[in-house]
Write a protein that holds these residues in place. Structure first.
Motif, PDB file in Angstrom:
ATOM      1  N   GLN A 154       0.829  -1.211   0.000  1.00 18.58           N
ATOM      2  CA  GLN A 154       0.000   0.000   0.000  1.00 18.58           C
ATOM      3  C   GLN A 154       0.861   1.257   0.000  1.00 18.58           C
ATOM      4  O   GLN A 154       1.587   1.507   0.959  1.00 18.58           O
ATOM      5  CB  GLN A 154      -0.911   0.016   1.224  1.00 18.58           C
ATOM      6  N   PRO A 155       0.753   2.090  -1.060  1.00 22.06           N
ATOM      7  CA  PRO A 155       1.479   3.364  -1.043  1.00 22.06           C
ATOM      8  C   PRO A 155       0.757   4.385  -0.165  1.00 22.06           C
ATOM      9  O   PRO A 155      -0.442   4.622  -0.341  1.00 22.06           O
ATOM     10  CB  PRO A 155       1.464   3.790  -2.507  1.00 22.06           C
ATOM     11  N   VAL A 156       1.472   4.957   0.780  1.00 19.88           N
ATOM     12  CA  VAL A 156       0.872   6.006   1.610  1.00 19.88           C
ATOM     13  C   VAL A 156       1.123   7.386   1.013  1.00 19.88           C
ATOM     14  O   VAL A 156       0.404   8.342   1.319  1.00 19.88           O
ATOM     15  CB  VAL A 156       1.386   5.960   3.061  1.00 19.88           C
ATOM     16  N   ALA A 157       2.142   7.484   0.162  1.00 18.07           N
ATOM     17  CA  ALA A 157       2.456   8.774  -0.469  1.00 18.07           C
ATOM     18  C   ALA A 157       3.441   8.563  -1.606  1.00 18.07           C
ATOM     19  O   ALA A 157       4.195   7.582  -1.630  1.00 18.07           O
ATOM     20  CB  ALA A 157       3.051   9.746   0.551  1.00 18.07           C
ATOM     21  N   LEU A 158       3.401   9.494  -2.543  1.00 16.80           N
ATOM     22  CA  LEU A 158       4.478   9.671  -3.505  1.00 16.80           C
ATOM     23  C   LEU A 158       5.412  10.728  -2.932  1.00 16.80           C
ATOM     24  O   LEU A 158       4.990  11.611  -2.205  1.00 16.80           O
ATOM     25  CB  LEU A 158       3.935  10.140  -4.857  1.00 16.80           C
ATOM     26  N   LEU A 159       6.687  10.653  -3.273  1.00 14.36           N
ATOM     27  CA  LEU A 159       7.652  11.655  -2.818  1.00 14.36           C
ATOM     28  C   LEU A 159       8.414  12.166  -4.031  1.00 14.36           C
ATOM     29  O   LEU A 159       9.051  11.381  -4.747  1.00 14.36           O
ATOM     30  CB  LEU A 159       8.617  11.061  -1.798  1.00 14.36           C
ATOM     31  N   THR A 160       8.318  13.464  -4.269  1.00 12.03           N
ATOM     32  CA  THR A 160       8.989  14.072  -5.424  1.00 12.03           C
ATOM     33  C   THR A 160       9.804  15.264  -4.956  1.00 12.03           C
ATOM     34  O   THR A 160       9.309  16.115  -4.212  1.00 12.03           O
ATOM     35  CB  THR A 160       7.959  14.530  -6.473  1.00 12.03           C
ATOM     36  N   THR A 161      11.062  15.322  -5.392  1.00 14.10           N
ATOM     37  CA  THR A 161      11.894  16.478  -5.071  1.00 14.10           C
ATOM     38  C   THR A 161      11.642  17.575  -6.105  1.00 14.10           C
ATOM     39  O   THR A 161      11.551  17.300  -7.308  1.00 14.10           O
ATOM     40  CB  THR A 161      13.385  16.105  -5.053  1.00 14.10           C
TER      41      THR A 161
END
Length: 215
Positions: free
Chosen positions: A26-33
């Motif tokens: 289960q993805p809880v979030a995407l993380l993008t710089t």
């Protein structure tokens, strides 16, 4: 398992996310710089509004690590910590076979107490690119390294025919060494296609890009 996906919006991170979801995680979030001075993601140049639209279609919230080059590491670790507070047990990356990238990712995760997972690691580059296409991902070429590919590739949708052109130019069809970068706008992890406009060509010397914006 709950995880945060390091999401560049490119084809490899999209495939890694797809595999993790298929495996029942289960993805809880995407993380993008994001380059704080430009309002665009680092490396792939995705504008803020397009990033938000992509995350909305995927149905996973996005954490943006907004930073300058000199505070990139600290900003990423802060974002990873935010994901951990949301329940993430691991951070997932789409890297394939560059050892320095794996080491850097592992160090960032260790610093905040997350496992580091690389679901594509050490798999054949060409096979992974074929998997992206076979899965139905729509990946647009955003940036090319001029030493590897010319500007005619910009804005094109990755396909078997385009991969053959990339190979004929003497470049790696996967682009793992930075020969090209993509933005994925549709595919099995998306609830609907993200409509975009293909704009002007941009010249950065060693690289050329096309401005891809939200329609």
């Amino acid at each position: 398992m709950k995880f945060v996906m390091s999401y560049s919006c490119g084809k490899d991170s999209a495939l890694a996310l797809h595999r993790m979801i298929q495996a029942g995680h289960q993805p809880v979030a995407l993380l993008t710089t994001v380059n704080i001075d430009q309002g665009r993601s680092w490396f792939h140049g995705v504008p803020d509004d397009l990033l938000a639209a992509i995350a909305d279609s995927i149905g996973v919230p996005v954490i943006t690590a907004r930073c300058k080059p000199d505070d990139y590491t600290a900003a990423l670790e802060t974002a990873l910590t935010q994901a951990k507070e949301l329940g993430a047990e691991a951070a997932v990356f789409g890297d394939i076979d560059i050892e320095d990238h794996k080491s850097w990712n592992t160090e960032r995760c260790a610093a905040v107490g997350l496992d580091c997972l690389l679901p594509l690691w050490q798999e054949p580059r060409e096979a992974l690119t074929r998997e992206v296409l076979d899965a139905g991902f729509v990946a647009l070429i955003k940036i090319v390294q001029v030493a590897a590919l010319d500007e005619t590739f910009l804005g094109q949708t990755l396909s078997p025919a385009l991969c053959a052109r990339i190979a004929a130019a003497g470049a790696d069809i996967c682009g793992e060494n930075g020969e090209y970068h993509t933005i994925v706008v549709d595919g099995p992890i998306f609830r609907w296609p993200v409509a975009v406009n293909i704009g002007a060509l941009l010249d950065f010397g060693s690289h050329k890009a096309v401005d891809i914006t939200l329609a």
